[in-house]
Scaffold this motif. Structure first.
Motif, PDB file in Angstrom:
ATOM      1  N   LEU A  11     -16.170   7.805 -52.907  1.00  0.00           N
ATOM      2  CA  LEU A  11     -15.838   6.464 -53.054  1.00  0.00           C
ATOM      3  C   LEU A  11     -13.906   6.762 -52.788  1.00  0.00           C
ATOM      4  CD1 LEU A  11     -17.940   4.593 -55.335  1.00  0.00           C
ATOM      5  CD2 LEU A  11     -18.311   5.160 -53.105  1.00  0.00           C
ATOM      6  N   PHE A  12     -13.410   6.080 -52.119  1.00  0.00           N
ATOM      7  CA  PHE A  12     -11.882   5.854 -52.169  1.00  0.00           C
ATOM      8  C   PHE A  12     -11.608   4.358 -52.054  1.00  0.00           C
ATOM      9  CE2 PHE A  12     -12.532   9.888 -50.134  1.00  0.00           C
ATOM     10  CZ  PHE A  12     -11.920  10.643 -50.889  1.00  0.00           C
ATOM     11  N   PRO A  13     -11.739   3.841 -53.499  1.00  0.00           N
ATOM     12  CA  PRO A  13     -11.454   2.422 -53.689  1.00  0.00           C
ATOM     13  C   PRO A  13     -10.063   1.993 -53.612  1.00  0.00           C
ATOM     14  CG  PRO A  13     -12.082   3.439 -55.958  1.00  0.00           C
ATOM     15  CD  PRO A  13     -12.129   4.574 -54.461  1.00  0.00           C
ATOM     16  N   PHE A  14      -9.100   2.940 -53.486  1.00  0.00           N
ATOM     17  CA  PHE A  14      -7.796   2.761 -53.603  1.00  0.00           C
ATOM     18  C   PHE A  14      -7.235   2.004 -52.492  1.00  0.00           C
ATOM     19  CE2 PHE A  14      -9.375   6.556 -55.993  1.00  0.00           C
ATOM     20  CZ  PHE A  14      -9.427   5.868 -57.300  1.00  0.00           C
ATOM     21  N   ILE A  45     -18.328   9.994 -57.060  1.00  0.00           N
ATOM     22  CA  ILE A  45     -17.204  10.395 -57.401  1.00  0.00           C
ATOM     23  C   ILE A  45     -16.135   9.823 -56.656  1.00  0.00           C
ATOM     24  CG2 ILE A  45     -17.998  12.758 -57.956  1.00  0.00           C
ATOM     25  CD1 ILE A  45     -16.819  13.785 -55.619  1.00  0.00           C
ATOM     26  N   THR A  46     -14.891   9.936 -57.208  1.00  0.00           N
ATOM     27  CA  THR A  46     -13.571   9.477 -56.539  1.00  0.00           C
ATOM     28  C   THR A  46     -12.579  10.715 -56.502  1.00  0.00           C
ATOM     29  OG1 THR A  46     -12.672   8.435 -58.398  1.00  0.00           O
ATOM     30  CG2 THR A  46     -13.795   6.979 -57.390  1.00  0.00           C
ATOM     31  N   ALA A  47     -11.755  10.806 -55.669  1.00  0.00           N
ATOM     32  CA  ALA A  47     -10.631  11.651 -55.764  1.00  0.00           C
ATOM     33  C   ALA A  47      -9.181  10.736 -55.713  1.00  0.00           C
ATOM     34  CB  ALA A  47     -10.635  12.638 -54.504  1.00  0.00           C
ATOM     35  N   ASP A  55      -5.744   3.841 -61.858  1.00  0.00           N
ATOM     36  CA  ASP A  55      -6.715   2.886 -61.277  1.00  0.00           C
ATOM     37  C   ASP A  55      -8.052   3.481 -61.370  1.00  0.00           C
ATOM     38  OD1 ASP A  55      -4.532   1.205 -60.939  1.00  0.00           O
ATOM     39  OD2 ASP A  55      -4.143   2.128 -58.884  1.00  0.00           O
ATOM     40  N   ALA A  56      -8.096   4.710 -61.406  1.00  0.00           N
ATOM     41  CA  ALA A  56      -9.359   4.983 -61.374  1.00  0.00           C
ATOM     42  C   ALA A  56     -10.423   5.325 -62.482  1.00  0.00           C
ATOM     43  CB  ALA A  56      -9.345   6.855 -61.070  1.00  0.00           C
ATOM     44  N   LYS A  57      -9.622   4.866 -63.515  1.00  0.00           N
ATOM     45  CA  LYS A  57     -10.335   4.724 -64.886  1.00  0.00           C
ATOM     46  C   LYS A  57     -11.187   3.251 -64.842  1.00  0.00           C
ATOM     47  CE  LYS A  57      -6.847   7.060 -67.504  1.00  0.00           C
ATOM     48  NZ  LYS A  57      -5.731   7.022 -68.149  1.00  0.00           N
ATOM     49  N   ASP A  58     -10.994   2.215 -63.784  1.00  0.00           N
ATOM     50  CA  ASP A  58     -11.605   1.177 -63.560  1.00  0.00           C
ATOM     51  C   ASP A  58     -12.945   1.190 -62.852  1.00  0.00           C
ATOM     52  OD1 ASP A  58      -9.492  -0.135 -65.301  1.00  0.00           O
ATOM     53  OD2 ASP A  58      -8.435  -0.557 -63.408  1.00  0.00           O
ATOM     54  N   VAL A  87     -17.472   6.239 -48.754  1.00  0.00           N
ATOM     55  CA  VAL A  87     -17.061   4.672 -48.489  1.00  0.00           C
ATOM     56  C   VAL A  87     -15.685   4.513 -48.881  1.00  0.00           C
ATOM     57  CG1 VAL A  87     -17.532   2.384 -49.297  1.00  0.00           C
ATOM     58  CG2 VAL A  87     -19.469   4.195 -49.343  1.00  0.00           C
ATOM     59  N   ALA A  88     -14.843   4.019 -48.029  1.00  0.00           N
ATOM     60  CA  ALA A  88     -13.299   4.138 -48.138  1.00  0.00           C
ATOM     61  C   ALA A  88     -12.711   2.768 -47.616  1.00  0.00           C
ATOM     62  CB  ALA A  88     -12.734   5.232 -47.573  1.00  0.00           C
TER      63      ALA A  88
END
Length: 114
Positions: A11-14, A45-47, A55-58, A87-88
């Motif tokens: 996932l790339f939620p950023f 996972i995220t990168a 932000d990844a901590k959320d 998913v990005a």
């Protein structure tokens, strides 16, 4: 970095701070849905990039880092290429995923056309 990874959804939620319209706020809901459907079949996972580590901590996913730092482009590309699904948001990693033929989807905000 990748030793313990088997099948994983990346996932790339950023997003870039100046493009807040790009942010899709439902990644944690998506993680719950994936986990309820697939159990432990996939790691989530995220990168995060250098400015996204906090932000990844959320996000309820494993943040993959290299000794506490963001992955370099080569590491990131390998991670994306070897993923089961991506998913990005409309970001650099989404474009990398398209170029390496990774399975997945990109979420576009109302600021642009897909």
């Amino acid at each position: 970095i990748y030793d313990d990874l088997k099948q994983y959804i990346l996932l790339f939620p950023f997003f870039s701070p100046h493009l807040a319209l790009m942010k899709w706020p439902y990644y944690n809901n998506l993680i719950k849905l994936i986990s309820s459907k697939f159990g432990d079949e996939y790691q989530i996972i995220t990168a995060p990039g250098p400015n996204e580590i906090n932000d990844a901590k959320d996000i309820n996913a494993l943040a993959l880092l290299d000794n506490g730092k963001a992955l370099n482009v080569s590491q990131l590309t390998t991670l994306i290429k070897d993923s089961s699904f991506v998913v990005a948001n409309d970001t650099g990693p989404a474009h990398i995923a398209a170029h390496v033929g990774a399975r997945g989807l990109t979420l576009f905000g109302e600021h642009t056309t897909a």
